[in-house]
Design an enzyme around this catalytic site. Structure first.
Site, PDB file in Angstrom:
ATOM      1  N   ASP A 130      -0.477  -1.483  -4.850  1.00  0.00           N
ATOM      2  CA  ASP A 130      -2.005  -1.204  -5.080  1.00  0.00           C
ATOM      3  C   ASP A 130      -2.400  -1.795  -6.674  1.00  0.00           C
ATOM      4  O   ASP A 130      -3.458  -2.047  -6.798  1.00  0.00           O
ATOM      5  CB  ASP A 130      -2.448   0.044  -4.856  1.00  0.00           C
ATOM      6  CG  ASP A 130      -2.668   0.152  -3.439  1.00  0.00           C
ATOM      7  OD1 ASP A 130      -2.118  -0.740  -2.504  1.00  0.00           O
ATOM      8  OD2 ASP A 130      -3.229   1.276  -2.799  1.00  0.00           O
ATOM      9  N   GLY A 161     -14.085   1.766  -1.765  1.00  0.00           N
ATOM     10  CA  GLY A 161     -13.088   0.752  -2.271  1.00  0.00           C
ATOM     11  C   GLY A 161     -12.078   1.544  -3.201  1.00  0.00           C
ATOM     12  O   GLY A 161     -12.462   2.887  -3.524  1.00  0.00           O
ATOM     13  N   HIS A 211       5.942  -8.652  31.911  1.00  0.00           N
ATOM     14  CA  HIS A 211       5.061  -8.098  32.559  1.00  0.00           C
ATOM     15  C   HIS A 211       5.224  -6.897  33.214  1.00  0.00           C
ATOM     16  O   HIS A 211       6.221  -6.695  33.747  1.00  0.00           O
ATOM     17  CB  HIS A 211       4.591  -9.158  34.056  1.00  0.00           C
ATOM     18  CG  HIS A 211       3.701  -8.803  34.702  1.00  0.00           C
ATOM     19  ND1 HIS A 211       2.349  -8.849  34.383  1.00  0.00           N
ATOM     20  CD2 HIS A 211       3.507  -8.177  35.879  1.00  0.00           C
ATOM     21  CE1 HIS A 211       1.501  -8.402  35.158  1.00  0.00           C
ATOM     22  NE2 HIS A 211       2.301  -8.119  36.431  1.00  0.00           N
ATOM     23  N   LYS A 226      -3.596   8.703  10.137  1.00  0.00           N
ATOM     24  CA  LYS A 226      -3.457   8.409  11.648  1.00  0.00           C
ATOM     25  C   LYS A 226      -2.952   9.767  12.642  1.00  0.00           C
ATOM     26  O   LYS A 226      -3.193   9.711  13.610  1.00  0.00           O
ATOM     27  CB  LYS A 226      -2.037   7.493  11.683  1.00  0.00           C
ATOM     28  CG  LYS A 226      -2.324   6.023  11.630  1.00  0.00           C
ATOM     29  CD  LYS A 226      -2.805   5.608  10.330  1.00  0.00           C
ATOM     30  CE  LYS A 226      -4.316   4.944  10.112  1.00  0.00           C
ATOM     31  NZ  LYS A 226      -4.635   4.532   8.568  1.00  0.00           N
TER      32      LYS A 226
HETATM   33  P1  FAD Z   1       0.561   4.786  -4.026  1.00  0.00           P
HETATM   34  O1  FAD Z   1       0.997   5.104  -2.652  1.00  0.00           O
HETATM   35  O2  FAD Z   1      -0.817   5.049  -4.539  1.00  0.00           O
HETATM   36  O3  FAD Z   1       1.825   5.433  -5.031  1.00  0.00           O
HETATM   37  C1  FAD Z   1       1.712   5.509  -6.300  1.00  0.00           C
HETATM   38  C2  FAD Z   1       2.355   6.645  -6.741  1.00  0.00           C
HETATM   39  O4  FAD Z   1       2.608   6.453  -8.211  1.00  0.00           O
HETATM   40  C3  FAD Z   1       1.776   8.052  -6.625  1.00  0.00           C
HETATM   41  O5  FAD Z   1       2.750   9.024  -5.845  1.00  0.00           O
HETATM   42  C4  FAD Z   1       1.582   8.547  -7.863  1.00  0.00           C
HETATM   43  O6  FAD Z   1       1.554   9.896  -8.244  1.00  0.00           O
HETATM   44  C5  FAD Z   1       2.644   7.893  -8.675  1.00  0.00           C
HETATM   45  N1  FAD Z   1       2.364   7.720 -10.185  1.00  0.00           N
HETATM   46  C6  FAD Z   1       1.254   7.148 -10.607  1.00  0.00           C
HETATM   47  N2  FAD Z   1       1.387   6.960 -11.884  1.00  0.00           N
HETATM   48  C7  FAD Z   1       2.566   7.598 -12.389  1.00  0.00           C
HETATM   49  C8  FAD Z   1       3.256   7.757 -13.599  1.00  0.00           C
HETATM   50  N3  FAD Z   1       2.626   7.530 -14.690  1.00  0.00           N
HETATM   51  N4  FAD Z   1       4.342   8.508 -13.316  1.00  0.00           N
HETATM   52  C9  FAD Z   1       4.961   9.002 -12.125  1.00  0.00           C
HETATM   53  N5  FAD Z   1       4.238   8.831 -11.124  1.00  0.00           N
HETATM   54  C10 FAD Z   1       3.327   8.046 -11.155  1.00  0.00           C
HETATM   55  N6  FAD Z   1      -2.295   1.356   3.904  1.00  0.00           N
HETATM   56  C11 FAD Z   1      -1.909   0.816   5.029  1.00  0.00           C
HETATM   57  O7  FAD Z   1      -1.078  -0.071   5.013  1.00  0.00           O
HETATM   58  N7  FAD Z   1      -2.197   1.254   6.243  1.00  0.00           N
HETATM   59  C12 FAD Z   1      -2.891   2.263   6.604  1.00  0.00           C
HETATM   60  O8  FAD Z   1      -3.060   2.738   7.609  1.00  0.00           O
HETATM   61  C13 FAD Z   1      -3.466   2.959   5.490  1.00  0.00           C
HETATM   62  N8  FAD Z   1      -4.418   4.000   5.629  1.00  0.00           N
HETATM   63  C14 FAD Z   1      -4.888   4.710   4.319  1.00  0.00           C
HETATM   64  C15 FAD Z   1      -5.671   5.919   4.627  1.00  0.00           C
HETATM   65  C16 FAD Z   1      -6.424   6.189   3.437  1.00  0.00           C
HETATM   66  C17 FAD Z   1      -7.237   7.483   3.634  1.00  0.00           C
HETATM   67  C18 FAD Z   1      -6.049   5.642   2.071  1.00  0.00           C
HETATM   68  C19 FAD Z   1      -6.812   6.215   1.072  1.00  0.00           C
HETATM   69  C20 FAD Z   1      -5.210   4.675   2.014  1.00  0.00           C
HETATM   70  C21 FAD Z   1      -4.553   4.070   3.208  1.00  0.00           C
HETATM   71  N9  FAD Z   1      -3.881   2.954   2.957  1.00  0.00           N
HETATM   72  C22 FAD Z   1      -3.262   2.308   4.164  1.00  0.00           C
HETATM   73  C23 FAD Z   1      -3.701   2.417   1.807  1.00  0.00           C
HETATM   74  C24 FAD Z   1      -2.071   2.755   1.083  1.00  0.00           C
HETATM   75  O9  FAD Z   1      -1.957   4.097   0.957  1.00  0.00           O
HETATM   76  C25 FAD Z   1      -1.970   2.004   0.011  1.00  0.00           C
HETATM   77  O10 FAD Z   1      -1.832   0.778  -0.100  1.00  0.00           O
HETATM   78  C26 FAD Z   1      -0.577   2.488  -0.450  1.00  0.00           C
HETATM   79  O11 FAD Z   1      -0.175   3.816  -0.615  1.00  0.00           O
HETATM   80  C27 FAD Z   1      -0.035   1.529  -1.763  1.00  0.00           C
HETATM   81  O12 FAD Z   1       1.171   2.065  -2.156  1.00  0.00           O
HETATM   82  P2  FAD Z   1       1.707   2.077  -3.651  1.00  0.00           P
HETATM   83  O13 FAD Z   1       3.143   2.584  -3.607  1.00  0.00           O
HETATM   84  O14 FAD Z   1       1.445   0.653  -4.553  1.00  0.00           O
HETATM   85  O15 FAD Z   1       0.958   3.194  -4.382  1.00  0.00           O
HETATM   86  P1  NAI Z   2     -12.948  -1.282   1.651  1.00  0.00           P
HETATM   87  O1  NAI Z   2     -12.940  -2.007   0.545  1.00  0.00           O
HETATM   88  O2  NAI Z   2     -12.409  -1.199   2.920  1.00  0.00           O
HETATM   89  O3  NAI Z   2     -14.449  -0.797   2.023  1.00  0.00           O
HETATM   90  C1  NAI Z   2     -15.556  -0.308   1.259  1.00  0.00           C
HETATM   91  C2  NAI Z   2     -16.917  -0.796   1.667  1.00  0.00           C
HETATM   92  O4  NAI Z   2     -17.847  -0.030   0.815  1.00  0.00           O
HETATM   93  C3  NAI Z   2     -17.263  -2.298   1.748  1.00  0.00           C
HETATM   94  O5  NAI Z   2     -17.575  -2.531   3.028  1.00  0.00           O
HETATM   95  C4  NAI Z   2     -18.230  -2.359   0.572  1.00  0.00           C
HETATM   96  O6  NAI Z   2     -19.274  -3.214   0.753  1.00  0.00           O
HETATM   97  C5  NAI Z   2     -18.938  -0.980   0.624  1.00  0.00           C
HETATM   98  N1  NAI Z   2     -19.638  -0.568  -0.589  1.00  0.00           N
HETATM   99  C6  NAI Z   2     -19.236  -0.503  -1.843  1.00  0.00           C
HETATM  100  N2  NAI Z   2     -20.149  -0.050  -2.612  1.00  0.00           N
HETATM  101  C7  NAI Z   2     -20.998   0.463  -1.985  1.00  0.00           C
HETATM  102  C8  NAI Z   2     -22.089   1.318  -2.371  1.00  0.00           C
HETATM  103  N3  NAI Z   2     -22.687   1.526  -3.378  1.00  0.00           N
HETATM  104  N4  NAI Z   2     -22.836   1.711  -1.236  1.00  0.00           N
HETATM  105  C9  NAI Z   2     -22.888   1.284   0.086  1.00  0.00           C
HETATM  106  N5  NAI Z   2     -21.537   0.698   0.484  1.00  0.00           N
HETATM  107  C10 NAI Z   2     -20.757   0.234  -0.370  1.00  0.00           C
HETATM  108  O7  NAI Z   2     -12.694   0.300   0.793  1.00  0.00           O
HETATM  109  P2  NAI Z   2     -12.069   1.724   1.383  1.00  0.00           P
HETATM  110  O8  NAI Z   2     -12.619   1.835   2.948  1.00  0.00           O
HETATM  111  O9  NAI Z   2     -12.446   2.595   0.408  1.00  0.00           O
HETATM  112  O10 NAI Z   2     -10.906   1.741   1.528  1.00  0.00           O
HETATM  113  C11 NAI Z   2     -10.073   1.298   0.263  1.00  0.00           C
HETATM  114  C12 NAI Z   2      -8.585   0.417   0.709  1.00  0.00           C
HETATM  115  O11 NAI Z   2      -7.502   1.450   1.041  1.00  0.00           O
HETATM  116  C13 NAI Z   2      -8.913  -0.431   1.711  1.00  0.00           C
HETATM  117  O12 NAI Z   2      -9.254  -1.705   0.868  1.00  0.00           O
HETATM  118  C14 NAI Z   2      -7.528  -0.611   2.185  1.00  0.00           C
HETATM  119  O13 NAI Z   2      -6.746  -1.645   1.284  1.00  0.00           O
HETATM  120  C15 NAI Z   2      -6.785   0.690   2.215  1.00  0.00           C
HETATM  121  N6  NAI Z   2      -6.907   1.457   3.493  1.00  0.00           N
HETATM  122  C16 NAI Z   2      -6.299   0.629   4.386  1.00  0.00           C
HETATM  123  C17 NAI Z   2      -6.276   1.210   5.611  1.00  0.00           C
HETATM  124  C18 NAI Z   2      -5.419   0.624   6.725  1.00  0.00           C
HETATM  125  O14 NAI Z   2      -4.811  -0.407   6.454  1.00  0.00           O
HETATM  126  N7  NAI Z   2      -5.804   0.791   8.153  1.00  0.00           N
HETATM  127  C19 NAI Z   2      -6.669   2.252   6.008  1.00  0.00           C
HETATM  128  C20 NAI Z   2      -7.493   2.935   4.935  1.00  0.00           C
HETATM  129  C21 NAI Z   2      -7.475   2.372   3.565  1.00  0.00           C
END
Ligand code: FAD
Ligand code: NAI
Length: 473
Positions: free
Chosen positions: A319, A278, A451, A58
């Site tokens: 997750d 994904g 508004h 973001k």
């Molecule tokens: P995580 O955030 O993955 O945290 C898990 C933690 O557990 C990590 O710190 C890891 O190091 C730790 N861990 C794992 N195994 C162990 C172990 N054995 N011992 C100790 N520590 C351990 N979601 C949104 O809602 N809005 C967004 O805008 C958004 N943007 C995203 C953008 C990107 C590029 C990505 C990749 C993801 C985005 N997400 C977004 C998804 C979001 O980041 C995840 O859904 C969220 O972080 C999940 O939270 P979590 O606590 O389950 O896991």
């Molecule tokens: P995604 O599931 O959103 O999208 C993956 C896309 O890749 C799908 O459209 C799928 O059809 C396509 N795909 C899969 N295999 C493929 C292939 N071999 N060739 C071409 N296309 C293929 O997953 P993404 O974008 O990686 O994000 C992962 C997760 O992280 C999201 O599902 C979301 O939960 C979280 N996230 C959330 C955000 C938010 O809330 N704003 C921002 C970023 C991530």
């Protein structure tokens, strides 16, 4: 055996850190184990979300958006700024500052709430014991009355495009490009592909998104998805649907990607390639053989509605369990589980979790889409309202998109709210509240909205459910 805790949380992402803080606030002796170390070798809290996910993406979305506003739109509203250019190094520095503030905030909250931060990798042993291997290799075992697993997820890799660390990268790599690649390939038109594709497109890359599915954003309401696709294409994102990547080859400083679509096999060269197809649950070295926690076929930890695993007193959230991979879903599960452990009644409403794609305009929704309701055979009615008829959106010079309210045809209960607009991610909270409170479209229509605000578009869409939007001919 070291200390005994009421609760040990494994993982300090938005699921785990929230669970730990809430448990401590409820008077439970709580520890949280985290193994993530930053480039300086320091343990950092906040998980994927704060370090390489929601927050850094973001920061870059906002800075790149401001750049485009200044370059392309300031003159339209009477602000002359001359030539505008970017300094990507400075943007990355700003992004890192934002990460540091957020991450530091969690460590501070742990201290303030009395959560013991254990540094290292946690492993669940039988009998609710947690073994922690420190970064120096030392091993300590702790006992807990209850354990919460919040180990998160990692990106999925695909054999046709193995990561190289420099040219072929995952989302974390795509947050670190030191300049906008000239030709950027993105595999996957999902949330990450569209958000990070937008960032680099705004900063100057020619972006091609290669998506296997024929349909664009199938989980988004089809009317909104169609409109979003048009707007993103207008911004320069080339989105190839029905295109499956079959291979890739590194040639010097570029990668040649092979993909197949309805017209046969094609190739395209890129300077960088982001693989974002994904994410998958992360449980590596997490569970001892006799820990007893069961996984499903896709590797998620099996849980019930209240996040109980197959072992009594062991919960799993975020997750690493079923449901959308979203930070706020993880956090709400963390609160629910801490409350349950403290002896309270708690339940989550999985029907009212909002989703937001932070493109420009943003795509945000909660509840059911029209296509879902059709498939379920539910009789529904729809009200839509375009932001081009909303005074504030016009004043903001951001009048693209629409708000849409879907209600049950018989009961008028709101079933879904879908928004495409600037700040749709903020506006959708009103839809979440409507769903959570079981409100009717009429309830929304009879509510007084300030508004001039863009929220009025939701009011108008609710009025339009029964055909009476005020500002529509
Ligand atoms: P995580 O955030 O993955 O945290 C898990 C933690 O557990 C990590 O710190 C890891 O190091 C730790 N861990 C794992 N195994 C162990 C172990 N054995 N011992 C100790 N520590 C351990 N979601 C949104 O809602 N809005 C967004 O805008 C958004 N943007 C995203 C953008 C990107 C590029 C990505 C990749 C993801 C985005 N997400 C977004 C998804 C979001 O980041 C995840 O859904 C969220 O972080 C999940 O939270 P979590 O606590 O389950 O896991
Ligand atoms: P995604 O599931 O959103 O999208 C993956 C896309 O890749 C799908 O459209 C799928 O059809 C396509 N795909 C899969 N295999 C493929 C292939 N071999 N060739 C071409 N296309 C293929 O997953 P993404 O974008 O990686 O994000 C992962 C997760 O992280 C999201 O599902 C979301 O939960 C979280 N996230 C959330 C955000 C938010 O809330 N704003 C921002 C970023 C991530």
């Amino acid at each position: 055996m070291a200390d005994k805790f009421d609760v040990i949380v494994i993982g300090a992402g938005p699921g785990g850190y929230v669970a730990a803080i809430r448990a401590a606030q409820l008077g439970l002796k709580t520890a949280c184990v985290e193994k993530w170390v930053n480039k300086e070798g320091k343990t950092v809290h906040g998980g994927t979300c704060l370090n390489v996910g929601c927050i850094p993406s973001k920061a870059l979305l906002e800075t790149s958006h401001k750049f485009v506003e200044a370059r392309d739109h300031f003159a339209e509203i009477g602000i002359e700024v001359g030539d505008v250019s970017t300094n990507v190094a400075k943007m990355l520095e700003f992004k890192q500052q934002v990460i540091n503030k957020n991450v530091g905030g969690i460590s501070m909250l742990f201290k303030a709430n009395g959560v013991t931060a254990l540094e290292g990798a946690g492993k669940l042993l039988a009998g609710k014991k947690v073994e922690v291997t420190g970064h120096d290799g030392s091993v300590e075992t702790y006992e807990a009355s209850q354990v919460v697993i919040a180990s998160g997820s990692v990106p999925v890799n695909i054999p046709p495009a193995p990561l190289t660390g420099d040219i072929i990268v995952d989302s974390s790599g795509a947050l670190e490009f030191t300049e906008a690649p000239k030709r950027l390939g993105v595999i996957g038109a999902g949330v990450i592909g569209l958000e990070l594709g937008s960032v680099w497109s705004r900063l100057g890359s020619e972006v091609t998104v290669i998506e296997a599915l024929e349909e664009f954003l199938p989980s988004v309401d089809a009317q909104i998805a169609k409109e979003a696709q048009k707007l993103l294409a207008k911004q320069g994102l080339e989105i190839k649907l029905g295109a499956k990547v079959t291979g890739s080859e590194i040639n010097g400083n570029e990668v040649e990607v092979r993909y197949a679509d309805k017209d046969g096999e094609k190739t395209q060269a890129f300077d960088k390639l982001i693989v974002c197809v994904g994410r998958k649950p992360y449980t590596e070295k997490l569970l001892a053989g006799d820990a007893g926690v069961e996984l499903d076929q896709r590797g998620f930890i099996k849980v019930d509605e209240q996040c109980r695993t197959s072992v009594e007193g062991v919960f799993a959230i975020g997750d690493v369990v079923r449901g959308p991979m979203l930070a706020h879903k993880a956090s709400e599960e963390g609160v629910m589980v801490a409350d349950i452990i403290a002896g309270h009644k708690a339940q989550m409403n999985y029907e009212a979790i909002p989703s937001v794609i932070y493109t420009s305009p943003e795509v945000a929704w909660v509840g059911k889409t029209e296509q879902q309701l059709k498939a379920e055979g539910v009789d529904y009615k729809v009200g839509t309202f375009p932001f081009s008829a909303n005074g504030r959106a016009l004043a903001n010079n951001a009048s693209e998109g629409m708000a849409k309210v879907i209600a049950d045809a018989k009961t008028d209960r709101v079933l879904g709210v879908h928004i495409l607009s600037q700040h749709a991610g903020e506006l959708v909270a009103q839809g979440v509240i409507a769903l959570e409170f079981g409100s009717s479209a009429e309830d929304l229509a009879l509510t007084c909205f300030a508004h001039p605000t863009t929220s009025e578009a939701i009011h108008e869409a609710a009025l339009a459910v029964d055909g009476h939007a005020i500002h529509m001919a």
